[in-house]
Design a protein around this motif. Structure first.
Motif: not given
Length: 656
Positions: A211-213, A324-326, A338-342, A359-361
């Motif tokens: 997700s991107l928020a 993790v913040p962009v 912010v990019a999230s892996v859910v 690490p990949r995120l």
């Protein structure tokens, strides 16, 4: 041609100011956007789907507060805020929160004297339809908004004229064209276009949802979702608003909060302890207390120190996420997204997310930040100003049922877009073709509602624009888009109409939408039916655009004496279909069945579906089919394509 428009005072608004350079809107309405910024409608506060009595952020109008539909006290307002970074510059478009509320007395409720009341009412109606998942009856809208029935009728008639809603009997449905308002914010933001490919690639690599928020004051709002197709799927809708304290991105955004932001968050938490004003998340079983507030403060401190944040089943049991913040380019770049892996706990524990996926995120986020640095600002394109051009003509045609000030006000949102993230009042007026006084009053209204933020003499859209229909419409499929257009076509030509797509093998078509006509003798086909592509008009339209043409079996069985079974002959027919833009199949699939079809194209111009009508051969000759039906089919296909292109600009539209 639309009639020539003359400046007029919007219905229900104050007289226009003198045509001179006005003070910045922010100076006029600064106090109106401090504590929840209610979006008003004169009939009283809009009924929420989740709750009850209005709290500090909601204001009751003359008709009284309508009960929220999920249970308790509405808080200081759903949040809007600092996540609206424009054009990758790192500048934030501060939005404002607040539950939908009635205007009551403008002086008492803090509504600016120059706010446009019909525009406030229109926004109230759109928000209630959004929270009802896209549809409400007219009587339901009357109850939800507290507006008089005659007002609801006029507002919905105006929105229908604009293509933003449609009627199905006495029910009002949001239409895909409404997404152009959210698209204006998304294109001005630039982040979805620049970062989404990286999010999609990461989702494919990890086989998890990504997700991107952006921040929406003390909440977060999603701007992109890359989901996995599983029985247990994890995703929110684009535009959904979540409380910061129950998400992975929330603590990261909170690292940038001011003292005033923290105070506003505490007020909202106190007024809405069960998160009943956030319809996208399950409500808390029990209201959060001081311990929960301290936990969020601690998570924010950890996020500041670690550079990442974790959601360990805060939204609901089993759901975990890491974020993790962009950051924007340049020294001391602000968090713009912010990019999230859910995932869920049966696939990953919270510890797994930190050790395996983090690490990949982080690597994907570094690629996103490089994209922001390398991408030049786009040149401003022409704004979609067509709405402003026909408001005068629509007023002449519909008379009192068309609220011109509402239509003109909504046009102001479409002035923003790619290459136009920040506009002055003069630029808004020029982009829309509206008088400066009209544009100014609309901007004053939008700042009050939290849809527009000001910085000096420039205006930007806030993430709260996505609250205008985007969440329910972001899940719209092509058959859902096409269905009302098929019904309209069927009523005009008095023949059954259908939509179909090509199967994965390329050998068959599958019917995905259909509207049958009322005849004693009619074509009997149901949604889901599969037929051989080469022997149908729908299939030939689809095959004519397929790079491989006919794939699969080399033998083409004959269904009637007229069926084309020769590959070379069929290839010539497909070339003709491609050139003329339609396919006519005469008794090749079944004796007496005649069908004609046209293509439906996506934003890139590729054919993704086909539209047809079929009938007994005795009703129309082939020549009459081409003369009478091709123009009708083509016009309907164009309307479906317009809706599809709007809906698919920042969302994925399923074909089935």
């Amino acid at each position: 041609m639309p009639a020539k428009r003359t400046p007029e005072t919007p219905e229900g608004s104050a007289p226009p100011a003198a045509e001179k350079e006005p003070p910045p809107v922010g100076e006029t309405t600064a106090s109106a956007t401090r504590r929840g910024d209610p979006a008003a409608g004169t009939g009283g506060s809009a009924a929420r789907k989740r709750g009850s009595t209005a709290g500090t952020g909601s204001t009751a109008g003359t008709g009284g507060s309508a009960a929220r539909k999920r249970g308790s006290t509405a808080g200081t307002g759903s949040t809007a805020g600092t996540g609206g970074s424009t054009a990758g510059k790192g500048g934030s478009a501060a939005g404002t929160g607040g539950s939908t509320a009635g205007t009551g007395s403008a002086a008492q409720k803090g509504v600016p004297a120059e706010a446009v009341t019909p525009l406030i009412r229109g926004i109230t109606v759109l928000r209630e339809l959004t929270e009802a998942d896209g549809a409400l009856s007219l009587s339901g809208l009357e109850r939800a908004t507290g507006l008089a029935r005659s007002t609801v009728d006029r507002v919905t008639a105006t929105l229908a004229r604009m293509g933003y809603v449609r009627f199905d009997g006495r029910d009002v449905h949001l239409s895909p064209r409404l997404m152009e308002l959210g698209n204006a914010y998304m294109s001005a933001l630039r982040l979805p276009a620049l970062l989404s490919p990286h999010a999609d690639a990461l989702a494919d690599e990890l086989d998890e949802s990504v997700s991107l928020a952006v921040a929406d004051r003390d909440g977060i709002r999603f701007i992109h979702q890359a989901t996995r197709r599983r029985a247990m799927s994890l995703s929110f809708r684009i535009g959904d608003l979540l409380p910061a304290e129950r998400t992975a991105p929330g603590p990261l955004f909170a690292t940038q909060w001011t003292t005033a932001d923290w105070q506003r968050w505490r007020e909202r938490r106190a007024a809405d302890p069960r998160d009943l004003s956030f319809t996208a998340v399950p409500p808390r079983t029990h209201g959060g207390g001081a311990r929960d507030d301290e936990a969020f403060t601690h998570r924010t401190q950890e996020a500041s120190a670690n550079g990442w944040s974790l959601d360990d089943q805060l939204i609901e049991p089993g759901l975990v996420a890491i974020a993790v913040p962009v950051r924007s380019p340049g020294p001391g770049g602000r968090i713009v997204s912010v990019a999230s892996v859910v995932s869920h706990t049966s696939r990953h524990t919270a510890r797994d997310l930190r050790t395996t996926l983090l690490p990949r995120l982080r690597s994907a986020v570094r690629a996103m930040e490089r994209e922001l640095r390398a991408s030049p600002l786009p040149e401003p394109g022409p704004p979609p100003s067509d709405l402003a051009l026909w408001t005068g003509a629509s007023k002449q045609q519909l008379g009192r049922e068309f609220i011109e000030s509402l239509a003109r006000g909504l046009t102001v949102l479409t002035a923003f877009g790619e290459g136009r993230p920040e506009l002055t009042l003069t630029e808004v007026s020029q982009a829309t073709g509206l008088a400066r006084a009209t544009a100014r009053r609309a901007l004053i209204t939008y700042e009050h509602l939290g849809l527009v933020a000001t910085a000096g003499r420039t205006f930007t859209l806030t993430p709260r624009v996505l609250s205008l229909g985007f969440p329910p419409l972001s899940r719209t499929s092509l058959p859902e888009i096409a269905q009302p257009h098929l019904a309209d076509l069927t009523s005009r030509i008095h023949e059954s109409t259908s939509l179909a797509v090509l199967s994965d093998s390329g050998e068959e078509i599958q019917y995905t939408a259909r509207v049958a006509t009322a005849r004693v003798m009619s074509v009997n086909i149901t949604v889901g039916t599969r037929l051989p592509a080469y022997a149908t008009a729908l299939g030939r339209v689809l095959l004519a655009d397929a790079p491989e043409g006919i794939r699969g079996a080399k033998d083409l069985p004959a269904f009637t004496a007229h069926t084309i079974t020769d590959q070379h002959t069929l290839a010539e027919v497909l070339a003709s279909v491609r050139a003329q833009g339609y396919a006519l199949v005469d008794e090749e699939l079944e004796e007496g069945l005649r069908s004609i079809a046209v293509p439906i194209r996506d934003r890139s111009g590729g054919v993704v579906a086909a539209l047809n009508t079929a009938m007994h051969a005795s009703r129309r000759t082939p020549r009459e089919c081409v003369r009478d039906l091709v123009p009708e089919l083509t016009a309907t296909a164009a309307r479906i394509q317009t809706d599809l292109h709007t809906a698919a600009r920042f969302t994925h539209v399923p074909l089935t």
